[in-house]
Design an enzyme around this catalytic site. Structure first.
Site, PDB file in Angstrom:
ATOM      1  N   PRO A  20       0.317  -2.705  -5.449  1.00 44.15           N
ATOM      2  CA  PRO A  20       1.091  -2.760  -3.744  1.00 44.15           C
ATOM      3  C   PRO A  20       1.806  -1.212  -3.662  1.00 44.15           C
ATOM      4  CG  PRO A  20       2.303  -3.866  -5.543  1.00 44.15           C
ATOM      5  CD  PRO A  20       1.025  -3.561  -6.301  1.00 44.15           C
ATOM      6  N   CYS A  21       1.345  -0.316  -3.474  1.00 42.63           N
ATOM      7  CA  CYS A  21       1.841   0.998  -3.091  1.00 42.63           C
ATOM      8  C   CYS A  21       2.590   0.682  -1.887  1.00 42.63           C
ATOM      9  CB  CYS A  21       0.672   2.049  -3.056  1.00 42.63           C
ATOM     10  SG  CYS A  21      -0.600   1.736  -1.761  1.00 42.63           S
ATOM     11  N   HIS A  22       2.642  -0.199  -1.228  1.00 40.13           N
ATOM     12  CA  HIS A  22       3.572  -0.432   0.211  1.00 40.13           C
ATOM     13  C   HIS A  22       5.137  -0.729  -0.560  1.00 40.13           C
ATOM     14  CE1 HIS A  22       1.717  -4.521  -0.888  1.00 40.13           C
ATOM     15  NE2 HIS A  22       3.000  -4.952  -0.577  1.00 40.13           N
TER      16      HIS A  22
END
Length: 210
Positions: free
Chosen positions: A129-131
């Site tokens: 989850p780079c978000h």
């Protein structure tokens, strides 16, 4: 090395799911830059077991019924990039981290820019989850899937919406607007729902409150 892929329509656009053997190697955005993630030759494989399972888990995630993914992953990158991407996997659902926090986690507090670059080349979007990585003051920063999708994902994880339920354009605009307002409030240290607690308090920060 030949990679297998399957296209998936989703509330955040068409996703390209990519497998290497029996492992998930990438989830690419509809308008991804061609060289952001470097992979080999690809062949379509709509019956790939790992890609079908990835699609199933993503649909549950978008429907708001899944918080954790259980998939075999194969990250392709440098050793430093892999450290950053594995650090992303430790960020809990509904929480965020700053680039500085990720740099500390991988053991190099001075590598904030390098962390940002690695984050931008994360091949397995959403699952890794780079978000959930944001600026130190709470602002949303660049995102391969677009800032609107970043806001949508964070809004989903804040329990504000089911993306499957908000898939039509009108509802999607409402979700983006609500997420934008929450993000601005967090950036301005609003005291109500949208407070991101600083890591100095010993708690894990969340962009959106409960």
């Amino acid at each position: 090395m030949t990679y297998a892929y399957k296209l998936m329509d989703s509330p955040v656009g068409q996703l390209k799911l990519v497998a290497k053997d029996e492992h998930l190697a990438a989830i690419l955005w509809e308008h991804d830059k061609p060289n952001r993630v470097r992979l080999g030759e690809m062949v379509e494989a709509n019956e790939s077991a790992v890609l079908l399972e990835t699609e199933r888990q993503l649909r549950e995630y978008f429907a708001g019924t899944r918080q954790r993914f259980d998939l075999p992953l194969d990250f392709q990158g440098t050793e430093f990039q892999k450290k950053v991407w594995h650090a992303l996997l430790t960020i809990p659902f509904g929480q965020t981290r700053s680039y500085t926090e990720i740099a500390q986690q991988v053991g190099n507090v001075n590598a904030v820019r390098a962390v940002g670059a690695a984050n931008g080349r994360n091949p397995i979007s959403i699952v890794a989850p780079c978000h959930r990585v944001i600026g130190a003051s709470g602002e949303l920063t660049g995102f391969a899937g677009g800032l609107a999708n970043k806001m949508l994902l964070l809004s989903l994880e804040a329990g504000q919406t089911s993306l499957e339920a908000a898939a039509d354009d009108g509802q999607r605009c409402d979700v983006v607007r609500e997420a934008t307002q929450a993000t601005r409030a967090a950036k301005n240290n609003a005291p109500a729902k949208a407070t991101r607690h600083p890591p100095s308090r010993g708690t894990q920060g969340s962009l959106f409150g409960s």
